[in-house]
Design a protein around this motif. Structure first.
Motif, PDB file in Angstrom:
ATOM      1  N   VAL A 105     -35.132 -75.195 -57.809  1.00  0.00           N
ATOM      2  CA  VAL A 105     -36.581 -75.275 -58.155  1.00  0.00           C
ATOM      3  C   VAL A 105     -36.740 -75.743 -59.566  1.00  0.00           C
ATOM      4  CG1 VAL A 105     -38.673 -73.715 -58.330  1.00  0.00           C
ATOM      5  CG2 VAL A 105     -36.931 -73.179 -56.850  1.00  0.00           C
ATOM      6  N   VAL A 106     -37.626 -76.795 -59.713  1.00  0.00           N
ATOM      7  CA  VAL A 106     -37.809 -77.267 -61.091  1.00  0.00           C
ATOM      8  C   VAL A 106     -39.329 -77.434 -61.238  1.00  0.00           C
ATOM      9  CG1 VAL A 106     -37.553 -79.318 -62.572  1.00  0.00           C
ATOM     10  CG2 VAL A 106     -35.979 -78.770 -60.854  1.00  0.00           C
ATOM     11  N   ARG A 107     -39.690 -76.565 -62.369  1.00  0.00           N
ATOM     12  CA  ARG A 107     -40.886 -76.738 -62.880  1.00  0.00           C
ATOM     13  C   ARG A 107     -41.951 -75.859 -61.632  1.00  0.00           C
ATOM     14  NH1 ARG A 107     -39.494 -81.142 -65.391  1.00  0.00           N
ATOM     15  NH2 ARG A 107     -39.203 -81.334 -67.454  1.00  0.00           N
ATOM     16  N   GLY A 108     -41.371 -74.955 -60.970  1.00  0.00           N
ATOM     17  CA  GLY A 108     -42.193 -74.165 -60.023  1.00  0.00           C
ATOM     18  C   GLY A 108     -42.067 -74.871 -58.810  1.00  0.00           C
ATOM     19  N   ARG A 109     -41.593 -75.967 -58.734  1.00  0.00           N
ATOM     20  CA  ARG A 109     -41.710 -76.528 -57.323  1.00  0.00           C
ATOM     21  C   ARG A 109     -40.163 -77.131 -56.757  1.00  0.00           C
ATOM     22  NH1 ARG A 109     -41.682 -82.385 -55.764  1.00  0.00           N
ATOM     23  NH2 ARG A 109     -41.392 -83.061 -57.871  1.00  0.00           N
ATOM     24  N   VAL A 110     -39.965 -76.629 -55.291  1.00  0.00           N
ATOM     25  CA  VAL A 110     -38.788 -76.713 -54.716  1.00  0.00           C
ATOM     26  C   VAL A 110     -38.542 -78.070 -54.685  1.00  0.00           C
ATOM     27  CG1 VAL A 110     -37.600 -75.925 -52.653  1.00  0.00           C
ATOM     28  CG2 VAL A 110     -39.238 -74.306 -53.588  1.00  0.00           C
ATOM     29  N   ARG A 111     -37.237 -78.379 -55.281  1.00  0.00           N
ATOM     30  CA  ARG A 111     -36.635 -79.767 -55.001  1.00  0.00           C
ATOM     31  C   ARG A 111     -35.718 -80.099 -53.958  1.00  0.00           C
ATOM     32  NH1 ARG A 111     -37.912 -82.735 -59.392  1.00  0.00           N
ATOM     33  NH2 ARG A 111     -37.052 -84.315 -58.435  1.00  0.00           N
ATOM     34  N   GLY A 112     -35.131 -78.915 -53.327  1.00  0.00           N
ATOM     35  CA  GLY A 112     -33.935 -78.895 -52.561  1.00  0.00           C
ATOM     36  C   GLY A 112     -33.411 -77.775 -52.020  1.00  0.00           C
ATOM     37  N   VAL A 113     -32.633 -77.800 -51.115  1.00  0.00           N
ATOM     38  CA  VAL A 113     -31.739 -76.554 -50.723  1.00  0.00           C
ATOM     39  C   VAL A 113     -30.382 -76.615 -50.814  1.00  0.00           C
ATOM     40  CG1 VAL A 113     -31.433 -74.743 -48.822  1.00  0.00           C
ATOM     41  CG2 VAL A 113     -33.720 -75.857 -49.431  1.00  0.00           C
ATOM     42  N   LEU A 114     -29.593 -75.638 -51.058  1.00  0.00           N
ATOM     43  CA  LEU A 114     -28.154 -75.713 -50.934  1.00  0.00           C
ATOM     44  C   LEU A 114     -27.687 -74.628 -49.966  1.00  0.00           C
ATOM     45  CD1 LEU A 114     -27.038 -76.209 -54.866  1.00  0.00           C
ATOM     46  CD2 LEU A 114     -27.529 -77.825 -53.070  1.00  0.00           C
ATOM     47  N   ARG A 137     -28.741 -73.765 -60.153  1.00  0.00           N
ATOM     48  CA  ARG A 137     -29.249 -74.001 -61.366  1.00  0.00           C
ATOM     49  C   ARG A 137     -28.636 -75.203 -62.215  1.00  0.00           C
ATOM     50  NH1 ARG A 137     -31.159 -69.607 -59.687  1.00  0.00           N
ATOM     51  NH2 ARG A 137     -32.271 -71.314 -58.585  1.00  0.00           N
ATOM     52  N   GLU A 138     -27.494 -75.530 -61.953  1.00  0.00           N
ATOM     53  CA  GLU A 138     -26.797 -76.829 -62.421  1.00  0.00           C
ATOM     54  C   GLU A 138     -27.687 -77.685 -62.030  1.00  0.00           C
ATOM     55  OE1 GLU A 138     -22.884 -77.208 -61.059  1.00  0.00           O
ATOM     56  OE2 GLU A 138     -22.164 -75.371 -61.954  1.00  0.00           O
ATOM     57  N   LEU A 139     -27.963 -78.118 -60.700  1.00  0.00           N
ATOM     58  CA  LEU A 139     -28.850 -79.260 -60.349  1.00  0.00           C
ATOM     59  C   LEU A 139     -30.490 -79.072 -60.974  1.00  0.00           C
ATOM     60  CD1 LEU A 139     -28.300 -79.517 -56.480  1.00  0.00           C
ATOM     61  CD2 LEU A 139     -27.539 -80.992 -58.232  1.00  0.00           C
ATOM     62  N   GLU A 140     -30.978 -77.937 -61.212  1.00  0.00           N
ATOM     63  CA  GLU A 140     -32.095 -77.806 -61.666  1.00  0.00           C
ATOM     64  C   GLU A 140     -32.162 -78.305 -63.170  1.00  0.00           C
ATOM     65  OE1 GLU A 140     -33.516 -73.868 -59.278  1.00  0.00           O
ATOM     66  OE2 GLU A 140     -32.900 -73.573 -61.110  1.00  0.00           O
ATOM     67  N   GLN A 141     -31.049 -78.027 -63.739  1.00  0.00           N
ATOM     68  CA  GLN A 141     -30.896 -78.512 -65.209  1.00  0.00           C
ATOM     69  C   GLN A 141     -30.883 -80.136 -65.300  1.00  0.00           C
ATOM     70  OE1 GLN A 141     -27.801 -76.350 -66.970  1.00  0.00           O
ATOM     71  NE2 GLN A 141     -28.802 -74.306 -66.856  1.00  0.00           N
ATOM     72  N   ALA A 142     -29.956 -80.602 -64.578  1.00  0.00           N
ATOM     73  CA  ALA A 142     -29.921 -82.028 -64.250  1.00  0.00           C
ATOM     74  C   ALA A 142     -31.069 -82.803 -63.716  1.00  0.00           C
ATOM     75  CB  ALA A 142     -28.733 -82.425 -63.174  1.00  0.00           C
ATOM     76  N   LEU A 143     -31.890 -82.231 -63.013  1.00  0.00           N
ATOM     77  CA  LEU A 143     -33.135 -82.862 -62.492  1.00  0.00           C
ATOM     78  C   LEU A 143     -34.254 -82.711 -63.714  1.00  0.00           C
ATOM     79  CD1 LEU A 143     -33.450 -81.356 -58.910  1.00  0.00           C
ATOM     80  CD2 LEU A 143     -33.258 -83.825 -59.376  1.00  0.00           C
ATOM     81  N   ALA A 144     -34.172 -81.596 -64.323  1.00  0.00           N
ATOM     82  CA  ALA A 144     -35.069 -81.494 -65.391  1.00  0.00           C
ATOM     83  C   ALA A 144     -34.788 -82.413 -66.509  1.00  0.00           C
ATOM     84  CB  ALA A 144     -35.123 -80.056 -66.027  1.00  0.00           C
ATOM     85  N   GLY A 145     -33.568 -82.665 -67.078  1.00  0.00           N
ATOM     86  CA  GLY A 145     -32.968 -83.607 -67.860  1.00  0.00           C
ATOM     87  C   GLY A 145     -33.390 -85.077 -67.594  1.00  0.00           C
ATOM     88  N   GLN A 146     -33.275 -85.314 -66.061  1.00  0.00           N
ATOM     89  CA  GLN A 146     -33.700 -86.762 -65.699  1.00  0.00           C
ATOM     90  C   GLN A 146     -35.004 -86.863 -65.629  1.00  0.00           C
ATOM     91  OE1 GLN A 146     -32.025 -87.216 -61.814  1.00  0.00           O
ATOM     92  NE2 GLN A 146     -33.426 -88.930 -61.387  1.00  0.00           N
ATOM     93  N   GLU A 147     -35.754 -85.951 -65.440  1.00  0.00           N
ATOM     94  CA  GLU A 147     -37.363 -86.173 -65.449  1.00  0.00           C
ATOM     95  C   GLU A 147     -37.961 -86.290 -66.974  1.00  0.00           C
ATOM     96  OE1 GLU A 147     -39.046 -83.008 -63.277  1.00  0.00           O
ATOM     97  OE2 GLU A 147     -38.365 -83.909 -61.442  1.00  0.00           O
ATOM     98  N   GLU A 148     -37.183 -85.417 -68.146  1.00  0.00           N
ATOM     99  CA  GLU A 148     -37.416 -85.421 -69.329  1.00  0.00           C
ATOM    100  C   GLU A 148     -37.258 -86.750 -69.899  1.00  0.00           C
ATOM    101  OE1 GLU A 148     -39.113 -84.111 -73.159  1.00  0.00           O
ATOM    102  OE2 GLU A 148     -39.461 -83.670 -71.080  1.00  0.00           O
ATOM    103  N   ALA A 149     -36.005 -87.262 -69.639  1.00  0.00           N
ATOM    104  CA  ALA A 149     -35.568 -88.664 -69.964  1.00  0.00           C
ATOM    105  C   ALA A 149     -36.563 -90.003 -69.504  1.00  0.00           C
ATOM    106  CB  ALA A 149     -34.184 -89.003 -69.396  1.00  0.00           C
ATOM    107  N   GLN A 150     -36.937 -89.646 -68.244  1.00  0.00           N
ATOM    108  CA  GLN A 150     -38.049 -90.526 -67.886  1.00  0.00           C
ATOM    109  C   GLN A 150     -39.289 -90.654 -68.450  1.00  0.00           C
ATOM    110  OE1 GLN A 150     -37.213 -93.221 -65.845  1.00  0.00           O
ATOM    111  NE2 GLN A 150     -35.742 -92.697 -64.358  1.00  0.00           N
TER     112      GLN A 150
END
Length: 290
Positions: A105-114, A137-150
């Motif tokens: 979950v990133v910013r309240g939206r489900v982005r995937g499932v493990l 949580r690791e994937l959430e942080q990576a996705l959030a960082g990627q989105e912030e970079a963009q």
């Protein structure tokens, strides 16, 4: 490292999840732009029955997780009354029984499932669940960082006006974006995106040259052309330029305070500066900071 889901390496995350949780099988994936979620990565499986499986919200274990946005486990998948059974054939072909699933979950939206699974009908314990949640949580942080970079790259791609034409408050925002971009560059796993971020940082740094003072600045840059700061030395100076203390710079860059001090001393020596502020001024003159 990159994976099939772009800059975020889902496969490596699943492998760590298996090791930490004692799980013989793990699989999952991220939404790939569309509203449909598909399982894209498998580790520990013996067949490809789950690969590419499209999971509809509400259906099966993963679909229920997509809908409820919380971890769920079942002790015996084919016999469970807590879930629907649209995917029993694919799960049965792999011989899976006990299974858990956690949302990314990133910013309240489900982005995937493990998912993690056993081939025996046993209740999965806290170790397995904790490992799966940590992996999410690791994937959430990576996705959030990627989105912030963009997001910051979008800002950086806009042509900044000259120093004389820019309101000081606006220019401080440019400098703050520069600091954020440099800090993010070291956390982004996609080499192409990292290179683009660092290129944007250089562009922001060069933008500090005003038209009316360009000749004088050019002479200063020529004088300082022999200065060769390492990327981390520039990172530290960028934080100092934003007003950060050594401790704050260390936290922002993921370094120890002693390491920040070492980089700062080294950059001051190379720039011939006697104070932190002097080092920032000389770095700007050299076109290393905006």
């Amino acid at each position: 490292m990159t994976g099939s889901d772009g800059a975020v390496d889902v496969r490596s995350t699943l492998q760590r999840m298996r090791r930490r949780g004692g799980l013989p099988v793990a699989f999952g994936g991220l939404f790939s732009g569309s509203r449909q979620f598909r399982i894209s990565e498998l580790t520990g499986t013996t067949t490809n029955s789950l690969r590419g499986l499209a999971v509809i919200p509400g259906n099966g274990l993963g679909g229920k997780v997509l809908t409820m946005s919380r971890p769920i486990s079942v002790a015996d998948y084919p016999a469970s009354r807590a879930i629907s059974h649209e995917y029993d054939a694919a799960v049965g072909a792999e011989g899976l029984r006990s299974m858990l699933a956690v949302p990314v979950v990133v910013r309240g939206r489900v982005r995937g499932v493990l998912y993690g699974a056993l081939r025996q009908p046993l209740m999965l314990g806290d170790r397995a669940l904790s490992a799966a949640v940590a992996a999410a949580r690791e994937l959430e942080q990576a996705l959030a960082g990627q989105e912030e970079a963009q997001r910051l790259l979008t800002v950086a791609r806009q042509q900044p006006p000259s120093v004389e034409e820019t309101d000081p408050a606006v220019w401080e925002e440019v400098r703050e974006a520069h600091v954020d971009l440099r800090a993010l560059a070291h956390r982004v796993s996609d080499p192409q995106l990292r290179e683009e971020i660092l290129s944007a940082c250089g562009r922001l740094a060069r933008a500090s040259s005003g038209h009316g003072r360009e000749r004088a600045r050019r002479r200063e840059r020529e004088r300082l052309s022999g200065v060769n700061l390492s990327p981390r030395e520039v990172d530290v100076l960028a934080c100092v330029a934003s007003g950060a203390t050594n401790s704050a710079a260390a936290e922002r860059l993921g370094l120890r305070p002693e390491t920040v001090k070492s980089y700062l001393r080294s950059s001051m020596r190379k720039l011939g500066a006697h104070t932190r502020l002097h080092a920032v001024v000389e770095a700007r003159r050299a076109g290393l900071l905006p």
